[in-house]
Design a protein around this motif. Structure first.
Motif, mmCIF file in Angstrom:
data_model
loop_
_atom_site.group_PDB
_atom_site.id
_atom_site.type_symbol
_atom_site.label_atom_id
_atom_site.label_comp_id
_atom_site.label_asym_id
_atom_site.label_seq_id
_atom_site.Cartn_x
_atom_site.Cartn_y
_atom_site.Cartn_z
ATOM 1 N N THR A 180 0.852 -1.190 0.000
ATOM 2 C CA THR A 180 0.000 0.000 0.000
ATOM 3 C C THR A 180 0.887 1.238 0.000
ATOM 4 O O THR A 180 1.982 1.248 0.576
ATOM 5 N N GLU A 188 -10.988 11.083 0.915
ATOM 6 C CA GLU A 188 -10.918 9.992 -0.040
ATOM 7 C C GLU A 188 -11.468 10.444 -1.387
ATOM 8 O O GLU A 188 -12.150 11.464 -1.502
ATOM 9 N N ASP A 189 -11.169 9.669 -2.433
ATOM 10 C CA ASP A 189 -11.813 9.846 -3.731
ATOM 11 C C ASP A 189 -12.045 8.453 -4.313
ATOM 12 O O ASP A 189 -12.003 7.462 -3.586
ATOM 13 N N ARG A 190 -12.273 8.355 -5.603
ATOM 14 C CA ARG A 190 -12.612 7.054 -6.200
ATOM 15 C C ARG A 190 -11.464 6.060 -6.131
ATOM 16 O O ARG A 190 -11.688 4.843 -6.109
ATOM 17 N N LEU A 191 -10.231 6.540 -6.106
ATOM 18 C CA LEU A 191 -9.070 5.656 -6.073
ATOM 19 C C LEU A 191 -8.436 5.617 -4.687
ATOM 20 O O LEU A 191 -8.151 4.546 -4.144
ATOM 21 N N ARG A 192 -8.202 6.768 -4.118
ATOM 22 C CA ARG A 192 -7.512 6.847 -2.824
ATOM 23 C C ARG A 192 -8.525 6.620 -1.702
ATOM 24 O O ARG A 192 -9.366 7.462 -1.428
ATOM 25 N N LYS A 193 -8.435 5.454 -1.089
ATOM 26 C CA LYS A 193 -9.400 5.055 -0.070
ATOM 27 C C LYS A 193 -8.669 4.651 1.211
ATOM 28 O O LYS A 193 -7.536 4.160 1.171
ATOM 29 N N ILE A 206 -3.567 3.845 -1.867
ATOM 30 C CA ILE A 206 -3.838 2.980 -3.009
ATOM 31 C C ILE A 206 -3.165 1.639 -2.723
ATOM 32 O O ILE A 206 -2.245 1.547 -1.902
ATOM 33 N N GLU A 225 -7.929 0.322 -5.818
ATOM 34 C CA GLU A 225 -8.433 1.209 -4.785
ATOM 35 C C GLU A 225 -7.840 0.816 -3.433
ATOM 36 O O GLU A 225 -7.552 -0.349 -3.174
ATOM 37 N N ASN A 227 -9.055 0.425 -0.575
ATOM 38 C CA ASN A 227 -9.819 -0.483 0.294
ATOM 39 C C ASN A 227 -10.097 -1.828 -0.379
ATOM 40 O O ASN A 227 -10.945 -2.589 0.071
ATOM 41 N N LYS A 228 -9.382 -2.115 -1.456
ATOM 42 C CA LYS A 228 -9.577 -3.367 -2.187
ATOM 43 C C LYS A 228 -9.047 -4.531 -1.356
ATOM 44 O O LYS A 228 -7.930 -4.496 -0.837
ATOM 45 N N ARG A 431 -6.073 10.126 -11.152
ATOM 46 C CA ARG A 431 -5.694 8.732 -11.392
ATOM 47 C C ARG A 431 -4.690 8.606 -12.532
ATOM 48 O O ARG A 431 -3.713 7.854 -12.428
#
Length: 502
Positions: A180, A188-193, A206, A225, A227-228, A431
């Motif tokens: 990570t 946060e955003d769509r990628l950085r979680k 990420i 992401e 949180n994947k 991204r």
């Protein structure tokens, strides 16, 4: 007494050139101009010293006027770390990365190896090396091209060609792991979680998956992401890699974080073999039946072969599990167990508050130590398990263990990316820019691995030894003299190792 040129032999055998002056009977060094290792360098330094003395300035070192008529005019026309830069860019070309056809991208990759920093500060790093530095606007355009033209796929294809070439490590075995990279960002955003951090942080992050050959050479990198879940990254990376290169036979090695029945079934259905670490919590229960039949004694470096049912219903399959015993691991595990039992005993004695501790058992109001669980854990101490679908006739237990042990090379590559190549901090938030940044790191990691594998020196040492070798062009009254710092033993060994590959 007026200033004069002073020459002094140094401990290394070089000749130091200084501007000195005798004041009240005592010598005063006004300026040290450098050390010469050859007659050309000595002549250039002496000429420069005379120019400064003849300039007629009252204070040495604060800038000099034009030399007086008849004086010797010596000017440093160029100063560059030519040997280092050529070594890095030659490796870039040798690996086939020049097919990208982007000089600015190549400069960013080489500069990251020399001194990883922000894209803005990279301009200064390149200029200091004596190389023409790109403008910031050119760098930004190169990052955009990197994403638009998918440079990463081109770099990955070149990496594949390298490992499958004659003499390469091949891809019979590939190693996969995750790390990570966090961002110092508030939201946060769509990628950085925010997710499970390997650095135990609570910042947005990420997740980066890295696939490498058995010798640690990078093959592919993917960004997910933050949180994947770990288990959900393995299949898209491996099967995508398999499809791109039309691979039919390959062994995938991964750690326990990738272990799930669904993952193993998917790998097997894709025609792949695998070696995945088993979670140590499985050891006591799984080995208990074996111990009951054959006893607990297993020699140092011995293996125990078992079968485990994994999956539910129609997805259930029998899996081969190899448990390896090491006395050194046993000693480490036993120290940990003793500490855990001691904590459980303190809870039972009410000298420590009741909380979730291993080996603590609660029955009504009675709190105690689960001695049966402790005994089973002690029996399993020293064991590490590996789940595989490889037939024992193809790879015996010890070969399975040896193949898994290569996984440290992925961890080493991640450490290189994080420390030597400073994959973070990442000064990007979009991204595309983040992906472009990691493509640069990916290409730099491949070059670092290639140079390390060829020379036996770490990339940090290679940079240190070659960066101190300078090429200087001195113009003396219209005549140019080129001088270079002599090679030391380490620089010579590095260059000889690289030449031997051609």
């Amino acid at each position: 007494m007026p200033p004069y040129v002073r020459k002094v032999k140094t401990a290394s055998g070089a000749t130091a050139v200084q501007i000195a002056q005798t004041v009240h009977g005592r010598r005063k060094i006004l300026e040290h101009l450098g050390s010469a290792h050859s007659e050309d360098e000595l002549a250039a330094l002496i000429a420069t010293a005379k120019t400064k003395i003849n300039s007629g300035q009252e204070e040495i070192g604060l800038g000099f006027a034009q030399p007086a008529a008849g004086g010797t005019d010596a000017i440093i026309a160029a100063h560059r770390s030519e040997l280092l830069w050529n070594t890095l860019t030659d490796a870039y070309a040798r690996l086939g990365f020049d097919q990208v056809g982007d000089d600015t991208f190549r400069t960013l990759v080489a500069a990251r190896l020399v001194e990883p920093t922000s894209k803005l500060d990279t301009i200064g790093v390149v200029a200091e090396l004596g190389v023409t530095a790109p403008h910031l606007s050119s760098i930004k355009r190169a990052l955009a091209r990197c994403a638009e033209r998918d440079y990463r796929s081109q770099i990955a294809a070149a990496c594949w060609a390298h490992v499958t070439a004659d003499g390469g490590p091949g891809v019979a075995v590939v190693l996969y792991d995750l790390t990570t990279l966090y961002f110092e960002a508030e939201y946060e955003d769509r990628l950085r979680k925010v997710g499970m951090s390997k650095e135990r942080r609570v910042d947005p992050q990420i997740t980066v998956g890295l696939l490498v050959a058995r010798d640690g050479f990078p093959l592919d990198v993917h960004v997910f992401e933050g949180n994947k879940a770990e288990t959900t990254t393995l299949i898209p990376v491996v099967t995508g890699f398999q499809t791109r290169h039309s691979i039919k036979n390959m062994i995938v090695v991964a750690d326990a974080g990738m272990l799930s029945a669904a993952n193993l079934n998917a790998l097997e259905d894709a025609g792949l073999e695998f070696i995945v670490a088993s979670r140590t919590s499985k050891a006591p229960k799984e080995l208990e039946e074996h111990f009951g039949v054959k006893g607990t004694h297993v020699p140092d470096d011995g293996v125990v072969e078992l079968t485990r049912q994994m999956g539910q219903g129609p997805h259930q399959r029998n899996r081969r599990v190899v448990w390896h015993y090491s006395f050194e691991r046993y000693r480490r595990d036993n120290r940990t167990l003793n500490a855990q039992v001691a904590r459980a005993q303190r809870v039972a004695d009410k000298s420590e508050s009741l909380k979730k501790q291993r080996f603590v058992t609660v029955s009504g109001k009675q709190v105690g130590v689960d001695e049966d669980l402790v005994a089973r854990a002690r029996d399993a101490a020293g064991f590490k398990g590996y789940v595989t679908n490889i037939d024992p006739a193809t790879m015996d237990g010890h070969t399975i263990v040896a193949a898994y042990r290569d996984l440290w090379r992925v961890e080493q590559s991640f450490r290189m990316a994080k420390s030597d190549l400073a994959a973070r901090p990442i000064f990007h938030r979009r991204r595309d820019s983040i992906e472009a940044h990691l493509t640069i790191v990916f290409a730099a990691l491949a070059i670092a691995r290639d140079l390390q594998n060829a020379t036996g020196y770490s990339i940090k040492k290679i940079i240190q030894h070659l960066r101190r070798i300078h090429t200087v062009v001195v113009d003396v009254n219209g005549h140019q003299i080129t001088a270079r710092t002599p090679l030391d033993a380490d620089a010579t060994a590095i260059l000889d190792a690289l030449k031997s590959r051609h």
